[in-house]
Design an enzyme around this catalytic site. Sequence first.
Site, PDB file in Angstrom:
ATOM      1  N   CYS A 295      85.396  11.123 -18.246  1.00 29.24           N
ATOM      2  CA  CYS A 295      85.981  10.524 -17.047  1.00 29.24           C
ATOM      3  C   CYS A 295      87.165  11.382 -16.570  1.00 29.24           C
ATOM      4  O   CYS A 295      87.025  12.589 -16.406  1.00 29.24           O
ATOM      5  CB  CYS A 295      86.362   9.071 -17.330  1.00 29.24           C
ATOM      6  SG  CYS A 295      86.978   8.148 -15.906  1.00 29.24           S
ATOM      7  N   LEU A 296      88.329  10.793 -16.388  1.00 23.86           N
ATOM      8  CA  LEU A 296      89.492  11.555 -15.959  1.00 23.86           C
ATOM      9  C   LEU A 296      89.888  12.595 -17.002  1.00 23.86           C
ATOM     10  O   LEU A 296      90.439  13.649 -16.661  1.00 23.86           O
ATOM     11  CB  LEU A 296      90.657  10.610 -15.678  1.00 23.86           C
ATOM     12  CG  LEU A 296      91.951  11.219 -15.145  1.00 23.86           C
ATOM     13  CD1 LEU A 296      91.706  12.069 -13.909  1.00 23.86           C
ATOM     14  CD2 LEU A 296      92.964  10.128 -14.851  1.00 23.86           C
TER      15      LEU A 296
END
Length: 561
Positions: A295-296
């Site tokens: 994800c991030l």
Amino acid sequence: MAQAFDPHVHAAWAKFCQTLSPESVRLAAVDWASHLALSPGRQLDLAWLAWQEAVELAATIMQPSSEVTPSRDRRFAAAEWNNWPFHVWRKAFLLRQNWWEQAVRGVWGVSQHHEDVLSFLARQWLDITSPGNLWCTNPTVLQRTAGLWGANFAQGAQALAADVLRKLQNGPLPGLERYTPGQQVAVTPGKVVLRNALMELIQYSPATGQVHPEPVLLVPAWIMKYYILDLSPHNSLIRHLVEEGHTVFCVSWKNPDVSDRELGMDDYLKRGMFEALDALANIVPDAHVHVAGYCLGGTLAAIGAAALSRNGGNRLKSLTLFAAQTDFSEPGELGLFIDESQVSLIEAQLAETGYLKAEQMAGAFQMLRSYDLLWSRMINQYLLGEATELNDLMAWNLDTTRMPARMHSQYLRWLFLEDRLSEGRYPVDGRPVSLNDITLPVFCVGTETDHVSPWRSVYKLHYLTNTDLTFVLTSGGHNAGIISEPGHPHRHYRLGTRLQGMPYTDPDAWFGAVPEQQGSWWPAWLAWLQAHSGAPVTPPAMGSAAYPVLGDAPGQYVLVK
């Protein structure tokens, strides 16, 4: 100056409207209504569509139940919805939903973002009026009520009362105690070998006599606790890697508080990924590292890899991205909450609180998946009287984290609003980085039903880099698609490799050309890692003189609420 009073007003307004900008909605509505008013032809088309749907509904009313076609909409998939009058109510709802979707789309002069906002809000409003949400118009509920003589309502009332009381007391959901990190989840043996003000670094104990010489560094997102990668023993990606002969390190981010308000994206890169790489270079000397970001955390890993490549570094062996965007120009439905008005409102509240509350992030995701996370749960628990049994992934999802004010503002502006990374304008040490500088082999995973990182957005890495890139599209969503252990039922994936210098293929053409394979994608990734690793060697020691063991996994930071 009198203007100095404004931030306090803005913060109060943000608190009142739960950081969802009414101005954004109003701008979208005015844009749509004013342009529709100037489009009499479009108005006639919508009136004609309403007439056609009225005729179709009338035909449905007269249609025998035996001729009713089952709905493909999973909200109405139960066989009972094919009976009269339920199939009429279902049809009326779906026609109304279709009309509004057509009404807010394709109006001359209306921006795409405003169309998306109104379409989303129309769906939210219509979901409230769905016949499936009322006991008297839901045939499954009525059938259950008749079979149990109304006991399901008594059970639902008890569940509702318990939920209200727990909310008032700010208590945990029943069953959460069965998924405590270090006891039932996050139990892969390991040691904390580094702790700074932002993260702990966990080194996992070897499970094989020999290991591949290149360690694996996992960089999760700081909008979540790291142990989604180390859930129960049967579905722990970390345990799976260790058992396959890899030396694994994982970053465990601190859950920030108001004292961390000035932490920015650079801090997460330097004090997170880069300091972790420094530790690996000391503990496993002369070894190149397989970096994998989720994800991030994957976005951060891509930024870090680009910065290291720009500076001539050769510390990395490969880069793996799990459901991670590097181009934010089309972020999917999450972009509905990101425009100048919305971000300004969030920043106003961040200036007062110093961080974004976990509940606000969770609320946004709940709106994106309102049926799965709200309506279906309410129907099952309060109308059908079915208790919701927590599993490890659900329990992890409730173990939320906060976002530092400065970082969250930079994250929204630099990546979403300004899309600096894909445009070569993202700064590291005052100089922009380019993803095209990455020469490492890349393994990139997208998931089919991802509401956070839509797979077509993840796929855009193909035209941002010119290196060997293996792309996997797997079934499932942002979390369940990644936690897809071998043996998990009903899993499938597609895998294709674009070698350096090959021409670009658009995502839809790629999807049509790459065959579907059954099962988990984990073995394919492990085979890819092995192909990019050296011959097995003796496992390294746990920690080193410069990075002594500080305690057992899962460490301290993951336990902070």
